[in-house]
Write a protein that holds these residues in place. Structure first.
Motif, PDB file in Angstrom:
ATOM      1  N   ASN A  42      49.832 -11.378 -89.443  1.00 40.06           N
ATOM      2  CA  ASN A  42      49.589 -10.791 -88.105  1.00 40.06           C
ATOM      3  C   ASN A  42      49.847  -9.291 -88.183  1.00 40.06           C
ATOM      4  O   ASN A  42      50.941  -8.831 -88.498  1.00 40.06           O
ATOM      5  CB  ASN A  42      50.511 -11.432 -87.079  1.00 40.06           C
ATOM      6  N   PRO A  43      48.917  -8.378 -87.874  1.00 35.19           N
ATOM      7  CA  PRO A  43      49.124  -6.915 -87.992  1.00 35.19           C
ATOM      8  C   PRO A  43      50.055  -6.363 -86.948  1.00 35.19           C
ATOM      9  O   PRO A  43      50.666  -5.311 -87.133  1.00 35.19           O
ATOM     10  CB  PRO A  43      47.679  -6.364 -87.830  1.00 35.19           C
ATOM     11  N   TRP A  44      50.154  -6.964 -85.886  1.00 36.83           N
ATOM     12  CA  TRP A  44      50.991  -6.414 -84.805  1.00 36.83           C
ATOM     13  C   TRP A  44      52.448  -6.479 -85.178  1.00 36.83           C
ATOM     14  O   TRP A  44      53.252  -5.677 -84.675  1.00 36.83           O
ATOM     15  CB  TRP A  44      50.760  -7.184 -83.489  1.00 36.83           C
ATOM     16  N   LEU A  45      52.744  -7.353 -86.041  1.00 32.60           N
ATOM     17  CA  LEU A  45      54.132  -7.439 -86.472  1.00 32.60           C
ATOM     18  C   LEU A  45      54.507  -6.171 -87.231  1.00 32.60           C
ATOM     19  O   LEU A  45      55.574  -5.592 -87.046  1.00 32.60           O
ATOM     20  CB  LEU A  45      54.339  -8.700 -87.330  1.00 32.60           C
ATOM     21  N   PHE A  46      53.593  -5.732 -88.087  1.00 26.11           N
ATOM     22  CA  PHE A  46      53.851  -4.517 -88.835  1.00 26.11           C
ATOM     23  C   PHE A  46      53.909  -3.301 -87.917  1.00 26.11           C
ATOM     24  O   PHE A  46      54.708  -2.377 -88.119  1.00 26.11           O
ATOM     25  CB  PHE A  46      52.757  -4.312 -89.914  1.00 26.11           C
ATOM     26  N   VAL A  47      53.066  -3.386 -86.944  1.00 27.04           N
ATOM     27  CA  VAL A  47      53.084  -2.272 -85.972  1.00 27.04           C
ATOM     28  C   VAL A  47      54.396  -2.233 -85.227  1.00 27.04           C
ATOM     29  O   VAL A  47      55.011  -1.170 -85.024  1.00 27.04           O
ATOM     30  CB  VAL A  47      51.896  -2.369 -84.999  1.00 27.04           C
ATOM     31  N   ALA A  48      54.844  -3.424 -84.862  1.00 27.17           N
ATOM     32  CA  ALA A  48      56.108  -3.477 -84.126  1.00 27.17           C
ATOM     33  C   ALA A  48      57.257  -3.038 -85.002  1.00 27.17           C
ATOM     34  O   ALA A  48      58.157  -2.289 -84.565  1.00 27.17           O
ATOM     35  CB  ALA A  48      56.354  -4.887 -83.588  1.00 27.17           C
ATOM     36  N   LEU A  49      57.213  -3.480 -86.260  1.00 26.64           N
ATOM     37  CA  LEU A  49      58.273  -3.102 -87.171  1.00 26.64           C
ATOM     38  C   LEU A  49      58.244  -1.591 -87.424  1.00 26.64           C
ATOM     39  O   LEU A  49      59.279  -0.909 -87.487  1.00 26.64           O
ATOM     40  CB  LEU A  49      58.146  -3.860 -88.492  1.00 26.64           C
ATOM     41  N   ALA A  50      57.030  -1.073 -87.589  1.00 24.63           N
ATOM     42  CA  ALA A  50      56.919   0.379 -87.815  1.00 24.63           C
ATOM     43  C   ALA A  50      57.397   1.160 -86.600  1.00 24.63           C
ATOM     44  O   ALA A  50      58.082   2.180 -86.724  1.00 24.63           O
ATOM     45  CB  ALA A  50      55.445   0.717 -88.144  1.00 24.63           C
ATOM     46  N   ALA A  51      57.026   0.602 -85.448  1.00 24.51           N
ATOM     47  CA  ALA A  51      57.465   1.296 -84.227  1.00 24.51           C
ATOM     48  C   ALA A  51      58.969   1.244 -84.098  1.00 24.51           C
ATOM     49  O   ALA A  51      59.629   2.225 -83.696  1.00 24.51           O
ATOM     50  CB  ALA A  51      56.802   0.686 -82.997  1.00 24.51           C
ATOM     51  N   LEU A  52      59.523   0.072 -84.469  1.00 23.39           N
ATOM     52  CA  LEU A  52      60.968  -0.055 -84.393  1.00 23.39           C
ATOM     53  C   LEU A  52      61.650   0.872 -85.390  1.00 23.39           C
ATOM     54  O   LEU A  52      62.651   1.541 -85.071  1.00 23.39           O
ATOM     55  CB  LEU A  52      61.359  -1.508 -84.663  1.00 23.39           C
ATOM     56  N   ALA A  53      61.092   0.959 -86.587  1.00 16.40           N
ATOM     57  CA  ALA A  53      61.688   1.854 -87.589  1.00 16.40           C
ATOM     58  C   ALA A  53      61.574   3.311 -87.155  1.00 16.40           C
ATOM     59  O   ALA A  53      62.494   4.134 -87.315  1.00 16.40           O
ATOM     60  CB  ALA A  53      61.014   1.634 -88.941  1.00 16.40           C
TER      61      ALA A  53
END
Length: 336
Positions: free
Chosen positions: A15-26
């Motif tokens: 799921n790409p949104w997970l990476f987006v969320a993780l990147a946003a969180l980082a």
């Protein structure tokens, strides 16, 4: 692991949104850390600035206190200077008033000297006719006024200059010289030989000491002296002189002196008629009573003739202009 259990996990990683969320969180964590670090830096800078400001305020307060102390000291010194300035101004006013008083006293003394000089000049002209003394007095008065150097005295100086010009333009009469010559003639009257005696009285000569004459020579000499006293040789080919008793010669000489003294008084008072008349009578007495061919008598006659020809009655000017100008100066000073 079963295919049924790994499928959701794979599907989650896929799921790409997970990476987006993780990147946003980082990214958010990194920004938080960065912001926290910047906030700490800002706090430290603010603390440093506050510390520096507090130290600067302390220094400013110290400098302000020092400046206030210096201002108070300067104000005290300024007050002392104001007091000294007021004292100096008071002393200056006192000195100025004292100087003005001295100047007024000096000016008043100078005016008094000028008035005395003008009065002396007028007296010398009216009473004695002494022009040189009057000229000297007016010159002295003008010199005193020149030292003052005041414009209000210019009319007085102009009047003095006019009177001086009139006096210096008068013909010169040597009154002191004529008076001295008359005095010399008076002093020589007692030595002039009288014509009534015919010859000078011979003095008796005593024989020198140590040369005693015999009695018969002494007796013969005494008899000869007596005979010489009884005989007198006299010429009658000219007018006979007036005979005088032995005691009258003294009064003749004294009366002649009185005539010459009267001529001297007439000279000082500029009385031309009396001066010439007294000299004329004196010349007549010299001709009548004294030996005409005597050198002293001839010199006295020549002196009296020369003085008789002298014009002594010179019309002297008055000092009305100078006196009027002096009165105007006095009147102007008396006005308030």
């Amino acid at each position: 692991m079963t295919p049924s259990s790994s499928s959701p996990t794979r599907s989650a990683w896929q799921n790409p949104w997970l990476f987006v969320a993780l990147a946003a969180l980082a990214l958010a964590g990194w920004q938080w850390l960065e912001t926290r670090q910047q906030l700490n830096n800002v706090q430290q800078e603010v603390a440093r600035r506050l510390a520096e400001s507090e130290a600067g305020n302390k220094e400013d307060r110290g400098a302000q206190k020092q400046l206030l102390a210096q201002v108070a000291d300067l104000q005290a010194k300024l007050g002392a200077l104001d007091g000294k300035l007021a004292e100096f101004q008071g002393q200056s006013e006192t000195l100025q008033s004292f100087y003005q008083e001295m100047a007024r006293s000096r000016e008043e003394a100078t005016l008094l000297e000028v008035e005395q000089a003008v009065t002396l000049a007028g007296q010398q002209l009216q009473l004695a006719g002494n022009v040189p003394v009057a000229v000297l007095a007016l010159q002295t008065a003008d010199a005193r006024l020149a030292r003052l150097d005041r414009p209000q005295y210019m009319p007085l100086r102009k009047a003095l200059a006019k009177d001086l010009a009139q006096l210096t333009g008068l013909p010169f009469v040597d009154v002191p010289g004529i008076s001295l010559r008359l005095e010399q003639v008076v002093a020589g009257i007692d030595k002039l030989p009288l014509a009534a005696y015919g010859r000078p009285v011979e003095s008796s000569e005593n024989p020198p000491a140590g040369n005693v004459l015999p009695w018969w020579q002494r007796s013969g000499g005494e008899i000869w002296q007596e005979l010489k006293g009884l005989v007198r040789i006299q010429r009658f080919d000219r007018e006979e002189p007036v005979l005088l008793a032995p005691g009258q010669s003294f009064f003749l000489r004294e009366n002649l002196k009185l005539r010459l003294l009267n001529a001297r008084l007439a000279l000082l008072s500029r009385d031309q008629w009396t001066f010439r008349n007294e000299l004329k009578v004196a010349q007549q007495w010299l001709t009548r009573h004294f030996v005409a061919d005597d050198k002293a008598v001839q010199a006295a006659q020549a002196t009296l003739r020369q003085m008789s020809a002298t014009e002594i009655n010179v019309e002297l000017p008055s000092l009305n202009q100078s006196q009027a100008a002096l009165r105007n100066v006095r009147t102007g000073k008396e006005k308030p």
